[in-house]
Design a protein around this motif. Sequence first.
Motif, PDB file in Angstrom:
ATOM      1  N   ILE A 102       0.842  -1.192   0.000  1.00  0.00           N
ATOM      2  CA  ILE A 102       0.000   0.000   0.000  1.00  0.00           C
ATOM      3  C   ILE A 102       0.884   1.250   0.000  1.00  0.00           C
ATOM      4  O   ILE A 102       2.042   1.192   0.411  1.00  0.00           O
ATOM      5  N   PHE A 103       0.314   2.342  -0.481  1.00  0.00           N
ATOM      6  CA  PHE A 103       1.001   3.632  -0.501  1.00  0.00           C
ATOM      7  C   PHE A 103       0.328   4.550   0.505  1.00  0.00           C
ATOM      8  O   PHE A 103      -0.900   4.649   0.548  1.00  0.00           O
ATOM      9  N   ILE A 104       1.140   5.219   1.314  1.00  0.00           N
ATOM     10  CA  ILE A 104       0.653   6.196   2.293  1.00  0.00           C
ATOM     11  C   ILE A 104       1.506   7.447   2.157  1.00  0.00           C
ATOM     12  O   ILE A 104       2.721   7.367   1.953  1.00  0.00           O
ATOM     13  N   SER A 105       0.871   8.604   2.293  1.00  0.00           N
ATOM     14  CA  SER A 105       1.631   9.854   2.251  1.00  0.00           C
ATOM     15  C   SER A 105       1.343  10.679   3.498  1.00  0.00           C
ATOM     16  O   SER A 105       0.287  10.559   4.107  1.00  0.00           O
ATOM     17  N   GLY A 106       2.321  11.496   3.829  1.00  0.00           N
ATOM     18  CA  GLY A 106       2.182  12.426   4.945  1.00  0.00           C
ATOM     19  C   GLY A 106       2.782  13.760   4.555  1.00  0.00           C
ATOM     20  O   GLY A 106       3.777  13.812   3.823  1.00  0.00           O
ATOM     21  N   TYR A 107       2.170  14.823   5.009  1.00  0.00           N
ATOM     22  CA  TYR A 107       2.609  16.179   4.666  1.00  0.00           C
ATOM     23  C   TYR A 107       2.814  16.986   5.936  1.00  0.00           C
ATOM     24  O   TYR A 107       2.149  16.764   6.936  1.00  0.00           O
ATOM     25  N   ALA A 108       3.735  17.946   5.867  1.00  0.00           N
ATOM     26  CA  ALA A 108       3.972  18.837   6.997  1.00  0.00           C
ATOM     27  C   ALA A 108       4.478  20.175   6.485  1.00  0.00           C
ATOM     28  O   ALA A 108       5.103  20.256   5.416  1.00  0.00           O
ATOM     29  N   LYS A 109       4.225  21.207   7.254  1.00  0.00           N
ATOM     30  CA  LYS A 109       4.701  22.551   6.925  1.00  0.00           C
ATOM     31  C   LYS A 109       6.212  22.592   7.071  1.00  0.00           C
ATOM     32  O   LYS A 109       6.783  21.984   7.968  1.00  0.00           O
TER      33      LYS A 109
ATOM     34  N   LEU B  20      14.402   5.044   6.239  1.00  0.00           N
ATOM     35  CA  LEU B  20      13.062   4.461   6.308  1.00  0.00           C
ATOM     36  C   LEU B  20      12.955   3.034   5.768  1.00  0.00           C
ATOM     37  O   LEU B  20      12.290   2.192   6.390  1.00  0.00           O
ATOM     38  N   VAL B  21      13.576   2.757   4.638  1.00  0.00           N
ATOM     39  CA  VAL B  21      13.399   1.448   4.010  1.00  0.00           C
ATOM     40  C   VAL B  21      13.953   0.341   4.909  1.00  0.00           C
ATOM     41  O   VAL B  21      15.056   0.443   5.440  1.00  0.00           O
ATOM     42  N   GLY B  22      13.124  -0.692   5.084  1.00  0.00           N
ATOM     43  CA  GLY B  22      13.499  -1.814   5.940  1.00  0.00           C
ATOM     44  C   GLY B  22      13.027  -1.669   7.369  1.00  0.00           C
ATOM     45  O   GLY B  22      13.029  -2.626   8.128  1.00  0.00           O
ATOM     46  N   LYS B  23      12.625  -0.454   7.742  1.00  0.00           N
ATOM     47  CA  LYS B  23      12.106  -0.227   9.094  1.00  0.00           C
ATOM     48  C   LYS B  23      10.629  -0.617   9.144  1.00  0.00           C
ATOM     49  O   LYS B  23       9.976  -0.766   8.116  1.00  0.00           O
ATOM     50  N   ASN B  24      10.115  -0.763  10.354  1.00  0.00           N
ATOM     51  CA  ASN B  24       8.718  -1.117  10.527  1.00  0.00           C
ATOM     52  C   ASN B  24       7.956   0.096  11.033  1.00  0.00           C
ATOM     53  O   ASN B  24       8.294   0.643  12.092  1.00  0.00           O
ATOM     54  N   LEU B  25       6.930   0.503  10.299  1.00  0.00           N
ATOM     55  CA  LEU B  25       6.163   1.687  10.664  1.00  0.00           C
ATOM     56  C   LEU B  25       5.456   1.508  12.006  1.00  0.00           C
ATOM     57  O   LEU B  25       5.161   2.485  12.687  1.00  0.00           O
ATOM     58  N   LYS B  26       5.230   0.268  12.404  1.00  0.00           N
ATOM     59  CA  LYS B  26       4.606   0.019  13.715  1.00  0.00           C
ATOM     60  C   LYS B  26       5.525   0.463  14.851  1.00  0.00           C
ATOM     61  O   LYS B  26       5.062   0.711  15.954  1.00  0.00           O
ATOM     62  N   ASN B  27       6.817   0.549  14.569  1.00  0.00           N
ATOM     63  CA  ASN B  27       7.792   0.967  15.577  1.00  0.00           C
ATOM     64  C   ASN B  27       8.178   2.432  15.325  1.00  0.00           C
ATOM     65  O   ASN B  27       9.337   2.751  15.064  1.00  0.00           O
TER      66      ASN B  27
ATOM     67  N   ARG C   3       5.150  10.680  11.177  1.00  0.00           N
ATOM     68  CA  ARG C   3       4.110  10.477  12.187  1.00  0.00           C
ATOM     69  C   ARG C   3       2.721  10.452  11.533  1.00  0.00           C
ATOM     70  O   ARG C   3       1.866   9.656  11.901  1.00  0.00           O
ATOM     71  N   LYS C   4       2.498  11.315  10.540  1.00  0.00           N
ATOM     72  CA  LYS C   4       1.205  11.326   9.835  1.00  0.00           C
ATOM     73  C   LYS C   4       1.006  10.035   9.043  1.00  0.00           C
ATOM     74  O   LYS C   4      -0.106   9.504   8.988  1.00  0.00           O
ATOM     75  N   CYS C   5       2.064   9.526   8.439  1.00  0.00           N
ATOM     76  CA  CYS C   5       1.971   8.233   7.750  1.00  0.00           C
ATOM     77  C   CYS C   5       1.615   7.128   8.748  1.00  0.00           C
ATOM     78  O   CYS C   5       0.775   6.262   8.458  1.00  0.00           O
ATOM     79  N   TYR C   6       2.246   7.158   9.899  1.00  0.00           N
ATOM     80  CA  TYR C   6       1.960   6.175  10.947  1.00  0.00           C
ATOM     81  C   TYR C   6       0.486   6.237  11.362  1.00  0.00           C
ATOM     82  O   TYR C   6      -0.183   5.202  11.462  1.00  0.00           O
ATOM     83  N   THR C   7      -0.029   7.443  11.578  1.00  0.00           N
ATOM     84  CA  THR C   7      -1.424   7.610  11.984  1.00  0.00           C
ATOM     85  C   THR C   7      -2.367   7.040  10.924  1.00  0.00           C
ATOM     86  O   THR C   7      -3.334   6.347  11.251  1.00  0.00           O
ATOM     87  N   LYS C   8      -2.090   7.309   9.655  1.00  0.00           N
ATOM     88  CA  LYS C   8      -2.915   6.760   8.578  1.00  0.00           C
ATOM     89  C   LYS C   8      -2.847   5.237   8.562  1.00  0.00           C
ATOM     90  O   LYS C   8      -3.858   4.558   8.353  1.00  0.00           O
TER      91      LYS C   8
END
Length: 109
Positions: free
Chosen positions: A6-13, A60-67, A92-97
């Motif tokens: 799946i693809f997830i995106s997150g944005y921040a100022k 990021l690659v290889g890491k687990n978003l759950k952590n 953090r926004k990707c994690y929340t999604k």
Amino acid sequence: MEPYKIFISGYAKLPTGTTAEELYKVIALGIILDKNTGEILDADCSVVTSVAKEHVRELLVGKNLKNIEAIEEEFKNRYYGSVKKSLISSVRKCYTKYIQILENNDIEE
């Protein structure tokens, strides 16, 4: 394409006065992950230089978003660019999604 990806995106100022802010106004982070395990398979972001993009990808690659805490620590300890806080916020926004997807199989934007 494998259905578990799946693809997830997150944005921040972005911080005012940075080159990235002048070009983009916000930072965009996109990740492809294994929905079942949370493993990040690929990542890209809208930082300006290719070396910064590659470093973010390596963090990021290889890491687990759950952590998420471990990922945030990696950025705090290994990324010293002026958009560090914005990148952490985007992750953090990707994690929340992702958590919303797991809990509801849906995302509210």
